[in-house]
Design an enzyme around this catalytic site. Structure first.
Site, short mmCIF file in Angstrom:
data_model
loop_
_atom_site.label_atom_id
_atom_site.label_comp_id
_atom_site.label_asym_id
_atom_site.label_seq_id
_atom_site.Cartn_x
_atom_site.Cartn_y
_atom_site.Cartn_z
NE ARG A 64 48.00 57.92 40.44
CZ ARG A 64 47.80 57.21 41.56
NH1 ARG A 64 47.75 55.88 41.50
NH2 ARG A 64 47.66 57.82 42.71
CG HIS A 68 52.92 58.39 41.50
ND1 HIS A 68 52.04 57.72 42.32
CD2 HIS A 68 52.23 59.49 41.07
CE1 HIS A 68 50.89 58.37 42.39
NE2 HIS A 68 50.98 59.46 41.62
CB VAL A 72 59.17 60.60 44.73
CG1 VAL A 72 59.81 60.32 46.07
CG2 VAL A 72 57.65 60.69 44.86
N GLY A 74 63.16 62.85 41.75
CA GLY A 74 63.60 62.73 40.36
C GLY A 74 63.29 61.38 39.73
CG ASP A 76 65.21 58.05 41.57
OD1 ASP A 76 64.02 57.67 41.49
OD2 ASP A 76 65.70 58.49 42.64
CB SER A 78 63.13 55.80 43.86
OG SER A 78 62.30 56.87 43.48
CG ASN A 96 53.04 55.21 44.94
OD1 ASN A 96 52.47 55.74 43.99
ND2 ASN A 96 54.27 55.55 45.30
CG HIS A 195 43.85 63.16 36.15
ND1 HIS A 195 43.76 63.94 37.27
CD2 HIS A 195 44.87 62.29 36.40
CE1 HIS A 195 44.67 63.57 38.16
NE2 HIS A 195 45.37 62.57 37.65
CB THR A 196 42.25 62.68 29.03
OG1 THR A 196 41.37 62.34 27.98
CG2 THR A 196 43.64 62.15 28.65
CG ASP A 256 39.73 62.62 24.41
OD1 ASP A 256 39.88 62.91 25.63
OD2 ASP A 256 38.75 61.99 23.99
#
Ligand code: HEM
Ligand SMILES: *[C@@H]1O[C@H](CO)[C@@H](O)[C@H](O)[C@H]1NC(C)=O
Ligand SMILES: *[C@@H]1O[C@H](CO)[C@@H](O)[C@H](O)[C@H]1NC(C)=O
Ligand SMILES: *[C@@H]1O[C@H](CO)[C@@H](O)[C@H](O)[C@H]1NC(C)=O
Ligand SMILES: *[C@@H]1O[C@H](CO)[C@@H](O)[C@H](O)[C@H]1NC(C)=O
Ligand SMILES: *[C@@H]1O[C@H](CO)[C@@H](O)[C@H](O)[C@H]1NC(C)=O
Length: 328
Positions: A64, A68, A72, A74, A76, A78, A96, A195-196, A256
């Site tokens: 995740r 994130h 945002v 690209g 990078d 950040s 966040n 989200h598995t 899965d």
């Protein structure tokens, strides 16, 4: 070979030089650090597998965090920057704060990588590799990612608040956020498959349990037995807001395709998960991935590589941060 020639020949693999102008166009490359940091992938894999051995959820958190970072402005790095007196960074964004996890793992990897190859590997490449390993170590596919991203020197709280999709948004709006980054409607379905694994706090889906869309009723698109479980995990009071529920209650920690089976079963946890059934094209992909785990694996790797290419800084732009939490 003198120093400049070495740099030139390392660069020329991945950069196009235009002798008539000062422009240099560089691309990511699968062997970017092969000469400059040959042990990089070993260092990352070892640290990610230790972190997951200590806490299974860390696989989800790293995947995740990479999303994130990339969504945002690209990929990078950040998202990794701490606030300073002059910077309100992305860690404080709605999606966040008290939610994004895994920063210490990236710090640990960075410290080990700096020891092996100082000022060579960007924080965003480390996060990209960590997420790749996390997918595989949680039972998902292994995919190859090209490297050579560089780190931003700044971050944007407002961009993070605007660009990270929220679970209350419509599929149409979420798709618009993805397409504005060069991803497409299929990538929304494929990447949502992350989200598995992992967990969500009750406040991110609680309106579905008690007062869906202002109706004072539960969401009719939520399976009644799952609804009962969730109502007891997330009682209708603010004190339950940060309780956790698994995004895929059937195979909580296994990367899965059961996420898609759950959706067909009215057992998607977030409104944005179940919303994939609200459009004929995305619903047919959900159906396909629920039946063909190998197809999901293959498409997931391809969409992750696409996501990892969003807005990257290469060549001389950006920097190689020494500490992932602060610009040099
Ligand atoms: C499509 C739009 C998306 C929305 C609206 C969304 C929303 C969310 C929300 C609300 C949570 C729970 C956070 C919390 O309660 O603290 C979550 C968790 C998670 N998301 Fe997404 N997400 C989306 C796409 C993605 C993508 C593209 C990926 C990765 C490729 C991803 C990976 C994850 C993972 C692995 C978790 C669990 C994290 C953990 O347990 O630490 N999500 N997401
Ligand atoms: C890579 O790691 C091995 C041990 O795993 C070590 O012997 C070797 O010196 C390292 N190479 C570099 C270039 O750091
Ligand atoms: C192991 O995981 C726990 C959370 O379950 C965390 O508090 C702790 O810092 C982790 N330890 C290491 C060495 O990563
Ligand atoms: C979708 O986006 C539009 C325009 O930004 C906004 O007005 C609307 O509230 C959003 N809808 C949802 C459900 O998020
Ligand atoms: C929520 O309610 C509005 C107004 O009644 C309706 O137009 C909209 O389709 C509903 N959204 C969902 C996801 O059911
Ligand atoms: C269908 O949903 C129920 C209730 O959430 C769950 O117990 C069951 O395991 C689900 N079946 C599949 C195949 O996901």
């Amino acid at each position: 070979m003198n120093h400049n020639q070495t740099i030139q020949s390392t660069f020329s693999l991945v950069c196009l030089f235009f002798f008539t102008s000062p422009l240099v166009f560089c691309q990511l490359d699968y062997s970017f650090y092969d000469d400059t940091c040959p042990n990089l992938s070993k260092i990352v894999t070892y640290a990610v597998s230790s972190a997951i051995a200590n806490e299974t959820r860390m696989a989800a958190s790293l995947i995740r965090l990479h999303f994130h970072d990339c969504i945002v402005n690209g990929c990078d790095g950040s998202v990794l920057l701490d606030d300073t007196s002059s910077l309100r960074g992305e860690k404080g964004a709605g999606a966040n704060q008290n939610s994004a996890r895994g920063f210490e793992i990236i710090d640990d990897i960075k410290a080990n990588v700096e020891e092996a190859c100082p000022s060579t590997v960007s924080c965003t490449d480390i996060l990209t590799l960590a997420a790749r390993d996390a997918v595989y170590l949680a039972g998902g596919s292994y995919y190859y990612v090209p490297l050579g991203r560089r780190d931003a020197t700044t971050a944007s709280l407002s961009a993070a608040n605007e660009q990270i999709p929220a679970p209350f948004e419509s599929l149409r709006n979420i798709t618009a956020k993805f397409t504005s980054k060069g991803l497409d409607a299929k990538d929304v379905v494929v990447l949502s498959g992350a989200h598995t694994i992992g967990f969500a706090q009750c406040f991110t889906f609680k309106d579905r349990l008690f007062n869906f869309n202002g109706s004072n009723q539960p969401d009719p698109a939520l399976h009644t037995s799952l609804l009962k479980n969730l109502q007891s995990q997330c009682p209708n009071q603010d004190s339950s807001n940060s309780n956790l529920a698994p995004l895929d209650p059937v195979t909580i920690n296994k990367f899965d395709n059961v996420y898609y089976k759950n959706i067909l079963n009215k057992s998607g946890l977030l409104q944005s998960d179940q919303a994939l059934m609200g459009d004929a094209t995305s619903a047919s992909l959900v159906n396909k991935y629920s039946k063909y785990p190998y197809l999901f694996s293959k498409d997931f790797g391809a969409s992750m590589v696409k996501m990892a290419n969003i807005g990257v800084l290469t060549g001389q732009t950006g920097e190689i941060r020494k500490n992932c939490r602060v610009a040099n």
